[in-house]
Design a protein around this motif. Sequence first.
Motif, PDB file in Angstrom:
ATOM      1  N   PHE A  96       0.828  -1.208   0.000  1.00  0.00           N
ATOM      2  CA  PHE A  96       0.000   0.000   0.000  1.00  0.00           C
ATOM      3  C   PHE A  96       0.861   1.256   0.000  1.00  0.00           C
ATOM      4  CE2 PHE A  96      -3.346  -2.785   1.540  1.00  0.00           C
ATOM      5  CZ  PHE A  96      -4.530  -2.175   1.135  1.00  0.00           C
ATOM      6  N   THR A  97       0.316   2.313  -0.587  1.00  0.00           N
ATOM      7  CA  THR A  97       0.852   3.662  -0.443  1.00  0.00           C
ATOM      8  C   THR A  97      -0.298   4.566  -0.016  1.00  0.00           C
ATOM      9  OG1 THR A  97       2.561   3.364  -2.134  1.00  0.00           O
ATOM     10  CG2 THR A  97       1.934   5.627  -1.598  1.00  0.00           C
ATOM     11  N   VAL A  98      -0.043   5.408   0.985  1.00  0.00           N
ATOM     12  CA  VAL A  98      -1.055   6.352   1.463  1.00  0.00           C
ATOM     13  C   VAL A  98      -0.511   7.768   1.329  1.00  0.00           C
ATOM     14  CG1 VAL A  98      -2.516   7.080   3.374  1.00  0.00           C
ATOM     15  CG2 VAL A  98      -1.921   4.671   3.126  1.00  0.00           C
ATOM     16  N   ALA A  99      -1.219   8.588   0.563  1.00  0.00           N
ATOM     17  CA  ALA A  99      -0.909  10.015   0.450  1.00  0.00           C
ATOM     18  C   ALA A  99      -2.021  10.770   1.177  1.00  0.00           C
ATOM     19  CB  ALA A  99      -0.831  10.436  -1.011  1.00  0.00           C
ATOM     20  N   TYR A 100      -1.673  11.418   2.270  1.00  0.00           N
ATOM     21  CA  TYR A 100      -2.678  12.044   3.124  1.00  0.00           C
ATOM     22  C   TYR A 100      -3.187  13.357   2.537  1.00  0.00           C
ATOM     23  CZ  TYR A 100      -0.771   8.673   6.423  1.00  0.00           C
ATOM     24  OH  TYR A 100      -0.347   7.513   7.023  1.00  0.00           O
ATOM     25  N   ARG A 174      -5.728   9.404  -0.251  1.00  0.00           N
ATOM     26  CA  ARG A 174      -5.557   8.609  -1.472  1.00  0.00           C
ATOM     27  C   ARG A 174      -4.723   7.376  -1.153  1.00  0.00           C
ATOM     28  NH1 ARG A 174      -1.870   8.148  -5.533  1.00  0.00           N
ATOM     29  NH2 ARG A 174      -0.603   9.886  -4.780  1.00  0.00           N
ATOM     30  N   THR A 175      -5.280   6.212  -1.427  1.00  0.00           N
ATOM     31  CA  THR A 175      -4.572   4.961  -1.178  1.00  0.00           C
ATOM     32  C   THR A 175      -4.434   4.175  -2.475  1.00  0.00           C
ATOM     33  OG1 THR A 175      -6.647   3.844  -0.593  1.00  0.00           O
ATOM     34  CG2 THR A 175      -5.352   4.783   1.215  1.00  0.00           C
ATOM     35  N   ASP A 176      -3.253   3.626  -2.686  1.00  0.00           N
ATOM     36  CA  ASP A 176      -2.994   2.738  -3.819  1.00  0.00           C
ATOM     37  C   ASP A 176      -2.610   1.374  -3.265  1.00  0.00           C
ATOM     38  OD1 ASP A 176      -3.378   4.714  -5.824  1.00  0.00           O
ATOM     39  OD2 ASP A 176      -1.371   5.492  -5.418  1.00  0.00           O
ATOM     40  N   VAL A 177      -3.156   0.323  -3.857  1.00  0.00           N
ATOM     41  CA  VAL A 177      -2.888  -1.024  -3.357  1.00  0.00           C
ATOM     42  C   VAL A 177      -2.576  -1.951  -4.518  1.00  0.00           C
ATOM     43  CG1 VAL A 177      -5.348  -1.614  -3.415  1.00  0.00           C
ATOM     44  CG2 VAL A 177      -3.790  -2.943  -1.969  1.00  0.00           C
ATOM     45  N   SER A 178      -1.707  -2.907  -4.268  1.00  0.00           N
ATOM     46  CA  SER A 178      -1.415  -3.954  -5.242  1.00  0.00           C
ATOM     47  C   SER A 178      -1.086  -5.230  -4.485  1.00  0.00           C
ATOM     48  CB  SER A 178      -0.242  -3.561  -6.146  1.00  0.00           C
ATOM     49  OG  SER A 178       0.930  -3.347  -5.386  1.00  0.00           O
ATOM     50  N   ILE A 179      -1.288  -6.359  -5.150  1.00  0.00           N
ATOM     51  CA  ILE A 179      -0.872  -7.633  -4.573  1.00  0.00           C
ATOM     52  C   ILE A 179       0.641  -7.596  -4.392  1.00  0.00           C
ATOM     53  CG2 ILE A 179      -0.773 -10.131  -4.899  1.00  0.00           C
ATOM     54  CD1 ILE A 179      -3.581  -9.129  -4.465  1.00  0.00           C
TER      55      ILE A 179
END
Length: 214
Positions: A96-100, A174-179
């Motif tokens: 995951f990446t979280v951009a606040y 904003r959250t980005d997720v990948s396996i």
Amino acid sequence: MKYENLKKFIISTKASKSTIYRFYKKNEDLFAETSLRSGKRMFPADHARYFDSEIMFDENKALRQENQSMRNLIDCLADKQSLQHTFWQMDWSFFFTVAYKTDRNKTSCFKQMHGLYDYLNQKHGASTEIRLFFTTEPFQNRKACHNHFVVYVDDKKLHEQIVTDIHDYFNYDRTDVSIYDRYKAGLFYMSKEGLSGEDWDFISNSTNSTGDEN
């Protein structure tokens, strides 16, 4: 595979007939993917990207980044005493990446990550092992930080729910997720500047999970 005749392919590529045939003369493997139908040469529509300099630049950039990641992976694996090597040996489920939305410093990001872990552990920790490794990094264009983290959930039946829970927890951000792909060197990207202080943490409930008792 979708094919186009020469007239349509010229429009798609914005290239002349001579340019197209010179390209295929130099790239016989791609020419083999074309087709001859009723005496007319047909061209795969997705070959048009080879004539777009911007697309090729982006693809080459992605390949360079992937090659750099693999070099980092090899370098880090050589040091078997490093934390990176230890984490790489572990199983992980998602990256995951979280951009606040609001500007957060390292202390605030640290609290956010621990808050997320506590939230997940409270909901699911009694039935599955959960572990989380995160790092905090500053943005290049503003005085604020964001987080990268990997999470492991032993019970695969909970994977979809866990992803939903994480998105809900950061519903304003904003959250980005990948396996998680251990060969993408994500762990080493996360720790590329080293691990110290509030920049990172590793949290796990493996000592109190009851998931293996049933």
